[in-house]
Design a protein around this motif. Structure first.
Motif, PDB file in Angstrom:
ATOM      1  N   ALA A 108      -9.116  62.680  25.699  1.00 51.31           N
ATOM      2  CA  ALA A 108     -10.140  63.025  26.681  1.00 51.31           C
ATOM      3  C   ALA A 108      -9.750  62.391  28.017  1.00 51.31           C
ATOM      4  O   ALA A 108      -9.321  61.246  28.067  1.00 51.31           O
ATOM      5  N   ASP A 109      -9.854  63.153  29.101  1.00 51.63           N
ATOM      6  CA  ASP A 109      -9.483  62.675  30.427  1.00 51.63           C
ATOM      7  C   ASP A 109     -10.750  62.194  31.134  1.00 51.63           C
ATOM      8  O   ASP A 109     -11.729  62.930  31.237  1.00 51.63           O
ATOM      9  N   LEU A 110     -10.738  60.947  31.599  1.00 61.23           N
ATOM     10  CA  LEU A 110     -11.953  60.379  32.196  1.00 61.23           C
ATOM     11  C   LEU A 110     -12.446  61.214  33.367  1.00 61.23           C
ATOM     12  O   LEU A 110     -13.651  61.366  33.563  1.00 61.23           O
ATOM     13  N   ASP A 111     -11.519  61.771  34.151  1.00 56.83           N
ATOM     14  CA  ASP A 111     -11.942  62.579  35.292  1.00 56.83           C
ATOM     15  C   ASP A 111     -12.648  63.856  34.859  1.00 56.83           C
ATOM     16  O   ASP A 111     -13.609  64.283  35.492  1.00 56.83           O
ATOM     17  N   GLU A 112     -12.182  64.445  33.764  1.00 53.09           N
ATOM     18  CA  GLU A 112     -12.862  65.652  33.284  1.00 53.09           C
ATOM     19  C   GLU A 112     -14.253  65.308  32.756  1.00 53.09           C
ATOM     20  O   GLU A 112     -15.211  66.036  32.994  1.00 53.09           O
ATOM     21  N   LEU A 113     -14.358  64.169  32.075  1.00 51.20           N
ATOM     22  CA  LEU A 113     -15.682  63.735  31.613  1.00 51.20           C
ATOM     23  C   LEU A 113     -16.600  63.485  32.807  1.00 51.20           C
ATOM     24  O   LEU A 113     -17.785  63.811  32.775  1.00 51.20           O
ATOM     25  N   GLN A 114     -16.026  62.918  33.879  1.00 50.11           N
ATOM     26  CA  GLN A 114     -16.842  62.661  35.064  1.00 50.11           C
ATOM     27  C   GLN A 114     -17.268  63.958  35.739  1.00 50.11           C
ATOM     28  O   GLN A 114     -18.377  64.055  36.265  1.00 50.11           O
ATOM     29  N   ASP A 115     -16.380  64.940  35.753  1.00 48.16           N
ATOM     30  CA  ASP A 115     -16.762  66.238  36.312  1.00 48.16           C
ATOM     31  C   ASP A 115     -17.915  66.837  35.526  1.00 48.16           C
ATOM     32  O   ASP A 115     -18.856  67.377  36.108  1.00 48.16           O
ATOM     33  N   GLY A 116     -17.842  66.721  34.204  1.00 44.95           N
ATOM     34  CA  GLY A 116     -18.914  67.246  33.366  1.00 44.95           C
ATOM     35  C   GLY A 116     -20.237  66.553  33.663  1.00 44.95           C
ATOM     36  O   GLY A 116     -21.277  67.192  33.791  1.00 44.95           O
ATOM     37  N   ALA A 117     -20.153  65.219  33.810  1.00 47.19           N
ATOM     38  CA  ALA A 117     -21.370  64.461  34.084  1.00 47.19           C
ATOM     39  C   ALA A 117     -21.918  64.806  35.464  1.00 47.19           C
ATOM     40  O   ALA A 117     -23.137  64.926  35.661  1.00 47.19           O
ATOM     41  N   ALA A 118     -21.026  64.988  36.435  1.00 52.01           N
ATOM     42  CA  ALA A 118     -21.463  65.308  37.795  1.00 52.01           C
ATOM     43  C   ALA A 118     -22.123  66.675  37.824  1.00 52.01           C
ATOM     44  O   ALA A 118     -23.167  66.872  38.458  1.00 52.01           O
ATOM     45  N   ALA A 119     -21.532  67.648  37.119  1.00 52.85           N
ATOM     46  CA  ALA A 119     -22.107  68.997  37.079  1.00 52.85           C
ATOM     47  C   ALA A 119     -23.513  68.940  36.495  1.00 52.85           C
ATOM     48  O   ALA A 119     -24.434  69.599  36.981  1.00 52.85           O
ATOM     49  N   HIS A 120     -23.686  68.103  35.477  1.00 52.93           N
ATOM     50  CA  HIS A 120     -24.998  67.972  34.836  1.00 52.93           C
ATOM     51  C   HIS A 120     -26.002  67.341  35.792  1.00 52.93           C
ATOM     52  O   HIS A 120     -27.135  67.797  35.942  1.00 52.93           O
ATOM     53  N   ARG A 121     -25.584  66.278  36.463  1.00 49.10           N
ATOM     54  CA  ARG A 121     -26.457  65.574  37.416  1.00 49.10           C
ATOM     55  C   ARG A 121     -26.863  66.468  38.576  1.00 49.10           C
ATOM     56  O   ARG A 121     -27.990  66.419  39.055  1.00 49.10           O
TER      57      ARG A 121
END
Lengths: 291, 291
Positions: free
Chosen positions: A204-217
């Motif tokens: 899992a790539d931390l930046d992709e996880l962050q993009d997912g979290a940002a999209a949700h927020r």
């Protein structure tokens, strides 16, 4: 106090060793900033009817004059004046700035940490370098983590170099030390806290996880919480060997901090900072206007 | 080589001091990982017809056997066998693992860095601690920064402790050292590179800037690029004093890394990591599917 060879001075100096600290259940806070954080926590705890943290403060006459707030004793701490040679004999640092405190170790049981319902926990899995351990603890504090846990085989967080590297943060959040890894995993699972392994080889790539979290927020917030936004414990591994097979196997996800340049790896303190801040960003309440 | 008191050995040992390094224009890379990165850069440069980086490699017979790739000389480097006592006398570390390289300092002129059209630059403004400087350089490498600049009054990046802290990254990206701050600002402005000050008291919140960048990345990408996505130079300040008034005044934006816990500040290496990774995330190409 004027005699650097006094038994009392040697007792304090023994807190520079792990066995000395274990035996006494105490540790050294050196320099005005660490002593200030110690007295702050001491005052807070005793005001709530709890046990204090600071056992003794030793200060040179010069330091006592320079830091009147620390020696006023208003927080209920006892201050002893001591000659510079005495402070030097007690301290681990070459330049302890004339003031040190003997503190009770502030660790709590793992159960206490879990019972408080933490959302973000930093776990040091056999991290060996006291500077790295202190840096991770300070980053955990800055990122608003609820607790820090070390597994058995980790450096002692009360090592003087580790304490210095925390710049006071050792007094800011609950610590559980030397926990058996299997016990920790069981407790986290039972509490519904996810386990994330910081692993350079993770898929899992931390930046992709962050993009997912940002999209949700930034979106309507519907659907399941993204991984980073859920209550999580991050596992950070040994400097040379990383996380071992059982540690990696216990994780819900193995997450890599992306490397954009030529560097082959990140220092564990640096990687921990990036991971903990990513969780903090994903977990923080939405800004007003988005609710 | 068997005599630790030989003139040649003393010449190498002098690279442990700033004046010795300045005089020789050289520095020490200690241990197999640093030597490996040095020889890699050396081979790359000489293959392109440029000047090499490695002047000499000194290795104990034992190290020569353990790291055959480093002493094969295939990269055009010269290797001298030396007794352990000789390596110990040359090296700054207590345990140099039997192998060290004398390297040419790899700094370039600021103009060269600017001419290459950098998108992300880390600037150390009077950072004093070699470990912090090395950590920032390593983080800059990991985040894919294009260059690192130190202003006059900063620690020497070729200090052995700084070199060790970079874990090889000192050989990965262009460095300009001891640049006058006013000159730097002029060059950045002329090239259209934004200046961001990492400042705990800054009025821009890094997380809000990241949210803006994420919204832009995840949206249709219309309109002006968000601040973090533009070519930028980050200013990181002195450990005790932070950035001074002229440094802060030169910045387009003063950006604070948010503190979610009780910590009053972040270590400059930690703050730099978070800032550089925030820029790297905002600047990286959109994932396929979003274009």
């Amino acid at each position: 106090m004027a005699n650097p060879r006094a038994e009392r001075v040697k007792d304090v100096a023994r807190l520079g060793t792990r066995s000395g600290r274990n035996k006494a259940g105490q540790f050294l806070a050196e320099g005005p900033q660490a002593v200030r954080e110690a007295t702050r926590l001491h005052a807070e705890r005793t005001a709530q009817g709890g046990d204090g943290v600071v056992r003794w403060i030793f200060a040179t006459p010069e330091a006592a004059e320079r830091y009147p707030d620390l020696v006023a004793g208003s927080s209920g701490t006892e201050v002893r004046l001591a000659e510079p040679a005495v402070i030097a004999a007690m301290a681990d640092t070459v330049t302890p700035q004339g003031i040190i405190a003997v503190c009770q170790q502030t660790t709590v049981a793992l159960e206490e940490i879990i019972a408080a319902g933490p959302r973000l926990v930093a776990v040091l899995c056999r991290v060996q370098d006291p500077g790295n351990a202190g840096t991770i603890l300070r980053a955990a504090d800055a990122a608003g983590a609820d607790a820090v846990v070390t597994t058995s085989g980790s450096v002692d967080l009360f090592n003087p170099k580790a304490v210095r590297s925390t710049v006071g943060s050792i007094f800011h959040l609950p610590l559980a030390a030397g926990v058996e890894f299997a016990e920790l995993v069981e407790a986290l699972r039972a509490a519904g806290i996810g386990i994330l392994a910081a692993d350079g080889y993770g898929d899992a790539d931390l930046d992709e996880l962050q993009d997912g979290a940002a999209a949700h927020r930034l979106g309507d917030g519907a659907g399941e919480d993204p991984l980073l936004a859920r209550p999580s414990a991050w596992l950070f591994g040994n400097e040379a060997a990383g996380l071992d097979a059982s540690e990696l196997g216990a994780a819900d996800e193995r997450v890599a901090v992306p490397l954009y340049g030529v560097a082959e790896s990140l220092n564990v303190g640096t990687a921990a900072t990036v991971c903990l801040y990513a969780s903090a960003r994903a977990q923080r309440p939405k800004a007003s206007g988005h609710d």
